[in-house]
Design an enzyme around this catalytic site. Structure first.
Site, short mmCIF file in Angstrom:
data_model
loop_
_atom_site.label_atom_id
_atom_site.label_comp_id
_atom_site.label_asym_id
_atom_site.label_seq_id
_atom_site.Cartn_x
_atom_site.Cartn_y
_atom_site.Cartn_z
CG PHE A 285 -1.70 -0.51 3.85
CD1 PHE A 285 -2.67 -0.16 4.78
CD2 PHE A 285 -0.65 0.38 3.62
CE1 PHE A 285 -2.61 1.05 5.47
CE2 PHE A 285 -0.57 1.58 4.30
CZ PHE A 285 -1.55 1.92 5.22
N GLY A 286 -3.40 0.36 0.87
CA GLY A 286 -3.18 1.53 0.01
C GLY A 286 -2.94 2.76 0.87
CE1 TYR A 287 2.12 2.63 -0.16
CE2 TYR A 287 2.62 4.96 -0.33
CZ TYR A 287 2.88 3.64 -0.69
OH TYR A 287 3.88 3.37 -1.59
N GLY A 288 -1.62 5.87 -0.92
CA GLY A 288 -1.51 7.01 -1.83
C GLY A 288 -2.76 7.08 -2.69
CB SER A 289 -3.30 7.28 -6.35
OG SER A 289 -2.65 6.10 -6.76
CD GLU B 108 0.35 1.65 -7.60
OE1 GLU B 108 1.34 2.31 -7.25
OE2 GLU B 108 -0.78 2.14 -7.69
#
Ligand code: SIN
Length: 189
Positions: free
Chosen positions: A24-28, A99
Protein backbone atom coordinates in the site's frame (compact mmCIF):
# COMPACT_ATOMS: atom_id res chain seq x y z
CA UNK A 1 16.09 3.76 16.44
CA UNK A 2 18.85 4.07 13.86
CA UNK A 3 17.93 6.26 10.90
CA UNK A 4 18.83 3.59 8.31
CA UNK A 5 16.01 1.05 8.55
CA UNK A 6 17.16 -1.14 5.61
CA UNK A 7 18.55 -4.02 7.73
CA UNK A 8 15.63 -3.98 10.14
CA UNK A 9 13.15 -4.14 7.23
CA UNK A 10 15.04 -7.01 5.58
CA UNK A 11 14.73 -8.99 8.85
CA UNK A 12 11.09 -8.08 9.52
CA UNK A 13 9.07 -10.24 7.17
CA UNK A 14 10.34 -13.58 6.00
CA UNK A 15 9.16 -13.48 2.39
CA UNK A 16 9.97 -16.01 -0.30
CA UNK A 17 11.29 -14.26 -3.44
CA UNK A 18 8.51 -15.78 -5.59
CA UNK A 19 5.75 -14.75 -3.15
CA UNK A 20 3.30 -12.04 -4.30
CA UNK A 21 2.58 -9.30 -1.78
CA UNK A 22 0.28 -6.26 -1.81
CA UNK A 23 2.11 -3.00 -1.09
CA UNK A 24 0.00 0.00 0.00
CA UNK A 25 1.52 3.32 -1.12
CA UNK A 26 0.24 6.65 0.21
CA UNK A 27 3.07 9.11 -0.55
CA UNK A 28 5.65 9.17 -3.33
CA UNK A 29 4.90 5.49 -3.96
CA UNK A 30 1.64 6.67 -5.55
CA UNK A 31 3.27 8.73 -8.30
CA UNK A 32 6.94 7.77 -8.48
CA UNK A 33 6.79 4.16 -9.56
CA UNK A 34 10.36 3.01 -10.21
CA UNK A 35 9.74 -0.65 -9.27
CA UNK A 36 8.12 -3.52 -11.17
CA UNK A 37 4.59 -4.58 -10.23
CA UNK A 38 2.01 -7.02 -11.50
CA UNK A 39 -1.15 -5.04 -10.83
CA UNK A 40 -2.18 -1.75 -9.21
CA UNK A 41 -5.50 -0.78 -7.65
CA UNK A 42 -6.89 2.26 -5.83
CA UNK A 43 -7.16 1.32 -2.16
CA UNK A 44 -7.54 2.74 1.32
CA UNK A 45 -6.59 1.82 4.85
CA UNK A 46 -8.62 2.58 7.97
CA UNK A 47 -7.29 3.99 11.25
CA UNK A 48 -4.48 6.06 9.71
CA UNK A 49 -4.05 9.69 8.58
CA UNK A 50 -1.40 10.95 6.14
CA UNK A 51 0.78 13.72 7.63
CA UNK A 52 3.86 15.64 6.48
CA UNK A 53 5.61 14.93 9.77
CA UNK A 54 8.59 12.84 8.65
CA UNK A 55 11.96 14.36 7.77
CA UNK A 56 13.74 13.48 4.53
CA UNK A 57 17.53 13.59 4.53
CA UNK A 58 18.08 11.44 1.47
CA UNK A 59 15.37 12.32 -1.08
CA UNK A 60 13.75 15.77 -0.63
CA UNK A 61 16.23 17.36 1.77
CA UNK A 62 19.68 16.89 3.24
CA UNK A 63 21.14 15.98 6.64
CA UNK A 64 21.43 19.67 7.54
CA UNK A 65 18.22 20.84 5.83
CA UNK A 66 15.77 17.93 5.83
CA UNK A 67 12.63 18.10 3.74
CA UNK A 68 9.17 17.10 4.96
CA UNK A 69 7.54 13.96 3.60
CA UNK A 70 4.48 11.95 4.56
CA UNK A 71 4.02 9.23 7.11
CA UNK A 72 0.93 7.69 8.70
CA UNK A 73 -0.41 8.66 12.13
CA UNK A 74 -2.86 6.45 14.01
CA UNK A 75 -6.32 8.00 14.18
CA UNK A 76 -9.27 5.74 15.02
CA UNK A 77 -11.88 6.71 12.40
CA UNK A 78 -9.58 8.08 9.69
CA UNK A 79 -9.37 6.60 6.21
CA UNK A 80 -6.25 7.14 4.10
CA UNK A 81 -6.55 6.66 0.35
CA UNK A 82 -3.67 5.50 -1.81
CA UNK A 83 -2.61 3.03 -4.43
CA UNK A 84 -1.94 -0.66 -3.87
CA UNK A 85 0.55 -2.63 -5.97
CA UNK A 86 0.86 -6.37 -6.24
CA UNK A 87 4.62 -7.02 -6.26
CA UNK A 88 6.93 -10.00 -6.14
CA UNK A 89 8.59 -10.15 -2.73
CA UNK A 90 12.06 -9.68 -4.21
CA UNK A 91 11.05 -6.08 -5.03
CA UNK A 92 11.16 -5.26 -1.29
CA UNK A 93 14.98 -5.13 -1.46
CA UNK A 94 14.66 -2.12 -3.78
CA UNK A 95 11.79 -0.63 -1.78
CA UNK A 96 13.63 -1.05 1.55
CA UNK A 97 16.56 0.86 0.06
CA UNK A 98 14.28 3.66 -1.14
CA UNK A 99 12.38 3.93 2.18
CA UNK A 100 15.39 3.46 4.49
CA UNK A 101 15.30 6.94 6.05
CA UNK A 102 13.20 5.93 9.05
CA UNK A 103 10.35 3.92 7.51
CA UNK A 104 9.50 0.42 8.72
CA UNK A 105 7.38 -2.12 6.90
CA UNK A 106 4.11 -2.74 8.72
CA UNK A 107 1.42 -5.27 7.94
CA UNK A 108 -1.93 -3.70 7.09
CA UNK A 109 -5.40 -4.56 5.89
CA UNK A 110 -6.42 -2.59 2.75
CA UNK A 111 -9.78 -2.14 1.05
CA UNK A 112 -10.01 -1.88 -2.73
CA UNK A 113 -12.54 0.28 -4.55
CA UNK A 114 -14.88 -2.68 -5.15
CA UNK A 115 -15.04 -3.33 -1.39
CA UNK A 116 -12.82 -6.42 -1.43
CA UNK A 117 -9.89 -6.53 1.00
CA UNK A 118 -6.36 -7.87 1.21
CA UNK A 119 -3.57 -7.95 3.75
CA UNK A 120 -0.28 -6.43 2.67
CA UNK A 121 2.57 -4.18 3.71
CA UNK A 122 3.02 -0.43 3.97
CA UNK A 123 5.96 1.76 5.08
CA UNK A 124 5.42 3.88 8.20
CA UNK A 125 7.85 6.24 9.97
CA UNK A 126 7.06 6.49 13.69
CA UNK A 127 8.01 9.29 16.14
CA UNK A 128 10.96 7.31 17.55
CA UNK A 129 12.96 7.45 14.30
CA UNK A 130 15.83 9.94 14.12
CA UNK A 131 14.51 11.71 11.01
CA UNK A 132 11.13 12.49 12.64
CA UNK A 133 10.11 16.17 12.54
CA UNK A 134 6.61 15.97 14.00
CA UNK A 135 3.61 18.22 14.06
CA UNK A 136 3.59 21.80 12.80
CA UNK A 137 0.85 24.03 11.40
CA UNK A 138 0.01 23.47 7.73
CA UNK A 139 1.29 26.98 6.96
CA UNK A 140 4.62 26.26 8.67
CA UNK A 141 4.86 22.98 6.79
CA UNK A 142 4.17 24.83 3.51
CA UNK A 143 6.97 27.33 4.24
CA UNK A 144 9.34 24.48 5.05
CA UNK A 145 8.45 22.52 1.90
CA UNK A 146 8.96 25.58 -0.35
CA UNK A 147 12.59 25.86 0.80
CA UNK A 148 13.73 22.23 0.85
CA UNK A 149 15.34 20.10 -1.86
CA UNK A 150 17.47 16.96 -2.01
CA UNK A 151 18.92 14.34 -4.35
CA UNK A 152 15.47 13.24 -5.61
CA UNK A 153 14.30 16.77 -6.37
CA UNK A 154 12.49 19.61 -4.68
CA UNK A 155 10.26 19.07 -1.69
CA UNK A 156 7.69 21.24 -3.43
CA UNK A 157 7.48 18.79 -6.37
CA UNK A 158 6.93 15.93 -3.88
CA UNK A 159 3.92 17.78 -2.42
CA UNK A 160 2.50 18.99 -5.74
CA UNK A 161 2.82 15.62 -7.46
CA UNK A 162 1.18 13.89 -4.51
CA UNK A 163 -1.74 16.38 -4.49
CA UNK A 164 -2.21 15.94 -8.25
CA UNK A 165 -2.07 12.14 -8.03
CA UNK A 166 -4.67 12.13 -5.23
CA UNK A 167 -6.98 14.32 -7.32
CA UNK A 168 -6.56 11.97 -10.29
CA UNK A 169 -7.52 9.06 -8.03
CA UNK A 170 -10.55 11.05 -6.82
CA UNK A 171 -9.25 10.95 -3.25
CA UNK A 172 -9.67 13.71 -0.65
CA UNK A 173 -6.98 14.70 1.82
CA UNK A 174 -7.63 17.96 3.68
CA UNK A 175 -4.07 18.09 5.11
CA UNK A 176 -2.31 17.69 1.74
CA UNK A 177 -4.66 20.08 -0.09
CA UNK A 178 -4.36 22.72 2.67
CA UNK A 179 -0.55 22.67 2.44
CA UNK A 180 -0.80 22.94 -1.35
CA UNK A 181 -3.08 26.00 -0.99
CA UNK A 182 -0.67 27.65 1.45
CA UNK A 183 2.23 27.10 -0.96
CA UNK A 184 0.31 28.67 -3.84
CA UNK A 185 -0.71 31.58 -1.60
CA UNK A 186 2.91 32.10 -0.44
CA UNK A 187 3.97 32.09 -4.15
CA UNK A 188 1.59 34.99 -4.78
CA UNK A 189 3.44 36.89 -2.02
C1 SIN B 1 4.67 5.83 0.63
O1 SIN B 1 4.70 6.50 -0.39
O2 SIN B 1 3.81 4.92 0.78
C2 SIN B 1 5.70 6.00 1.72
C3 SIN B 1 6.19 7.39 1.87
C4 SIN B 1 6.97 7.93 0.71
O3 SIN B 1 7.88 7.25 0.20
O4 SIN B 1 6.70 9.05 0.27
Amino acid sequence: MSMNTFDENQRRHRLRDDERVWLFGYGSLIYLVDFPYLESRAASIRGWSRRFWQGSHDHRGTETHPGRVVTLIEEAEAVCGGLAYLVEAAVFRQLDEREKNGYLRVSTEMTFDDGSTATGLTYIATPDNEAWLGEASERQIARHIREAAGPSGSNRDYLMELAEALRELGQQDAHVFAIESHILELDRG
